[in-house]
Design a protein around this motif. Structure first.
Motif, PDB file in Angstrom:
ATOM      1  N   ARG A  13       0.828  -1.203   0.000  1.00 43.75           N
ATOM      2  CA  ARG A  13       0.000   0.000   0.000  1.00 43.75           C
ATOM      3  C   ARG A  13       0.862   1.253   0.000  1.00 43.75           C
ATOM      4  NH1 ARG A  13      -1.889   3.408   4.077  1.00 43.75           N
ATOM      5  NH2 ARG A  13      -3.787   4.569   3.542  1.00 43.75           N
ATOM      6  N   VAL A  14       0.614   2.127  -0.975  1.00 45.11           N
ATOM      7  CA  VAL A  14       1.240   3.440  -1.045  1.00 45.11           C
ATOM      8  C   VAL A  14       0.177   4.479  -0.705  1.00 45.11           C
ATOM      9  CG1 VAL A  14       2.308   5.130  -2.599  1.00 45.11           C
ATOM     10  CG2 VAL A  14       2.966   2.717  -2.735  1.00 45.11           C
ATOM     11  N   TRP A 168       9.610  10.350  -6.121  1.00 45.14           N
ATOM     12  CA  TRP A 168       8.248  10.119  -5.672  1.00 45.14           C
ATOM     13  C   TRP A 168       7.629   8.946  -6.415  1.00 45.14           C
ATOM     14  CZ3 TRP A 168       4.764  12.449  -2.224  1.00 45.14           C
ATOM     15  CH2 TRP A 168       5.307  13.486  -1.458  1.00 45.14           C
ATOM     16  N   VAL A 169       6.832   8.180  -5.706  1.00 43.44           N
ATOM     17  CA  VAL A 169       6.009   7.139  -6.341  1.00 43.44           C
ATOM     18  C   VAL A 169       4.573   7.310  -5.848  1.00 43.44           C
ATOM     19  CG1 VAL A 169       7.871   5.471  -6.672  1.00 43.44           C
ATOM     20  CG2 VAL A 169       6.605   5.487  -4.523  1.00 43.44           C
ATOM     21  N   PHE A 170       3.630   6.901  -6.687  1.00 44.62           N
ATOM     22  CA  PHE A 170       2.222   7.135  -6.367  1.00 44.62           C
ATOM     23  C   PHE A 170       1.396   5.857  -6.291  1.00 44.62           C
ATOM     24  CE2 PHE A 170       3.901  11.002  -8.204  1.00 44.62           C
ATOM     25  CZ  PHE A 170       3.463  11.958  -7.308  1.00 44.62           C
ATOM     26  N   ASN A 171       2.046   4.708  -6.513  1.00 42.10           N
ATOM     27  CA  ASN A 171       1.333   3.441  -6.407  1.00 42.10           C
ATOM     28  C   ASN A 171       2.338   2.318  -6.151  1.00 42.10           C
ATOM     29  OD1 ASN A 171       2.399   2.695  -9.063  1.00 42.10           O
ATOM     30  ND2 ASN A 171       0.845   4.079  -9.901  1.00 42.10           N
ATOM     31  N   SER A 172       1.814   1.155  -5.813  1.00 44.17           N
ATOM     32  CA  SER A 172       2.687   0.032  -5.473  1.00 44.17           C
ATOM     33  C   SER A 172       3.493  -0.450  -6.670  1.00 44.17           C
ATOM     34  CB  SER A 172       1.852  -1.120  -4.907  1.00 44.17           C
ATOM     35  OG  SER A 172       0.891  -1.555  -5.849  1.00 44.17           O
ATOM     36  N   GLU A 173       2.912  -0.345  -7.863  1.00 43.36           N
ATOM     37  CA  GLU A 173       3.635  -0.785  -9.051  1.00 43.36           C
ATOM     38  C   GLU A 173       4.885   0.065  -9.270  1.00 43.36           C
ATOM     39  OE1 GLU A 173       0.407  -0.227  -8.907  1.00 43.36           O
ATOM     40  OE2 GLU A 173      -0.456  -2.229  -9.247  1.00 43.36           O
ATOM     41  N   GLY A 174       4.754   1.385  -9.054  1.00 38.11           N
ATOM     42  CA  GLY A 174       5.907   2.263  -9.200  1.00 38.11           C
ATOM     43  C   GLY A 174       6.982   1.970  -8.175  1.00 38.11           C
ATOM     44  N   GLU A 178      10.832   0.486  -8.983  1.00 35.16           N
ATOM     45  CA  GLU A 178      12.063   1.108  -8.507  1.00 35.16           C
ATOM     46  C   GLU A 178      12.918   0.113  -7.729  1.00 35.16           C
ATOM     47  OE1 GLU A 178      13.632   4.317  -8.749  1.00 35.16           O
ATOM     48  OE2 GLU A 178      12.337   4.145 -10.511  1.00 35.16           O
ATOM     49  N   ALA A 179      12.265  -0.736  -6.928  1.00 33.38           N
ATOM     50  CA  ALA A 179      13.005  -1.748  -6.178  1.00 33.38           C
ATOM     51  C   ALA A 179      13.716  -2.706  -7.127  1.00 33.38           C
ATOM     52  CB  ALA A 179      12.055  -2.520  -5.262  1.00 33.38           C
ATOM     53  N   ARG A 180      13.043  -3.123  -8.159  1.00 28.57           N
ATOM     54  CA  ARG A 180      13.653  -4.054  -9.118  1.00 28.57           C
ATOM     55  C   ARG A 180      14.807  -3.398  -9.868  1.00 28.57           C
ATOM     56  NH1 ARG A 180       7.900  -6.486 -10.636  1.00 28.57           N
ATOM     57  NH2 ARG A 180       7.959  -8.364  -9.349  1.00 28.57           N
TER      58      ARG A 180
END
Length: 222
Positions: A13-14, A168-174, A178-180
Motif C-alpha cells: 500500500r502506497v 516520488w512514487v504514487f502506487n505500489s507498481e511504481g 524502482e526496487a527491481r
C-alpha cells in the motif's frame, strides 16, 4: 525506546498522495550525536561505537555549526560498497588505524527532540534542512582548504558525506519497479517514506522497506 526510527515491511500500500522513495544503502545504520560523556561519535542503532569515522564527524561538525544547535544525524554508513566490507571495518578493520567509509544521510533532528523521543517536524522539512546544511558545507570552497587536525593533509572528509537522493512514487507498481531497478544494480532495495510524518524513535509504518528478503510478500502485486 529505540535509538532511531525503524522501517516496517512494505505490504503493498502506497499512500494516496504518494510517498518519498529512497534507495536503501547496504551498510550499517549510523547515528551521529553527542553522547552523555560530551563526545560526538557515530553509533549503530544498537548503541555500539563505529570507529575510524573521524573524517565523517568533521564534516558533520561543520553542518552542526551552521544548524546552530546540537543535532542528531541519521543515515547509513558504508565501506567498500557493501555490508560485508562495512561490517568487517566496524568489527576489525578500524583496529589497524586510519579512517574509512562514507555516510549517506537521510534524516536529522535536534538532539533535544531526539532525547524527548522524536521530532514533530514533518519529514519534508527535515530533509530540506538536511540538504541545505549539507550543500552549504559541500560547496564552501574556502572551508575545503581548512587543515583538519591529525589528518596529515588528507582532505577526503570533503567527500565523506552525501544526502541520499529521493524521488516520488504514487502506487505500489511504481515502488516495486524502482526496487527491481535497484536490485538489477545489485542494490539492497528501497525505502518508502510518508513526507508528512514526524520522527519517532520506534518501528512504525512511516518508513516502509522493500528488500529482496521481503519480496515474496508482495510478488503477486506485479
Amino acid at each position: 525506546m529505540q535509538l532511531c526510527q525503524i522501517a516496517s515491511d512494505f505490504r503493498g500500500r502506497v499512500l494516496p498522495h504518494g510517498m518519498m522513495l529512497e534507495q536503501k544503502i547496504n551498510g550499517i545504520r549510523g547515528l551521529v550525536f553527542q553522547g552523555i560523556d560530551g563526545i560526538t561519535r557515530m553509533f549503530t542503532r544498537k548503541g555500539y561505537f563505529v570507529e575510524g569515522t573521524e573524517h565523517i564527524l568533521y564534516f558533520l561538525a561543520h553542518m552542526e555549526r551552521l544548524a546552530g544547535e546540537s543535532m542528531v544525524w541519521d543515515g547509513e554508513f558504508q565501506v567498500g560498497g557493501n555490508r560485508d566490507a562495512t561490517k568487517h571495518w566496524a568489527d576489525f578493520g578500524w583496529k589497524q588505524g586510519g579512517e574509512a567509509g562514507h555516510f549517506y544521510l537521510f534524516d536529522c533532528l535536534p538532539l533535544s527532540s531526539w532525547k524527548a523521543g522524536g521530532d514533530l517536524t514533518p519529514l519534508y522539512e527535515r530533509k530540506a534542512r538536511l540538504q541545505a546544511l549539507h550543500t552549504a558545507v559541500a560547496e564552501d570552497d574556502d572551508l575545503h582548504w581548512e587543515y583538519r587536525p591529525r589528518s596529515r593533509g588528507d582532505d577526503s572528509w570533503v567527500r565523506s558525506v552525501s544526502v541520499v537522493p529521493d524521488t516520488w512514487v504514487f502506487n505500489s507498481e511504481g515502488a516495486i519497479s524502482e526496487a527491481r531497478r535497484i536490485w538489477a544494480e545489485d542494490g539492497e532495495g528501497v525505502i518508502l517514506k510518508d513526507v508528512e510524518a514526524p520522527y519517532q524513535r520506534q518501528r512504525n509504518g512511516h518508513f516502509l522497506k522493500i528488500t529482496r528478503e521481503n519480496a515474496l510478500r508482495w510478488i503477486n502485486l506485479r
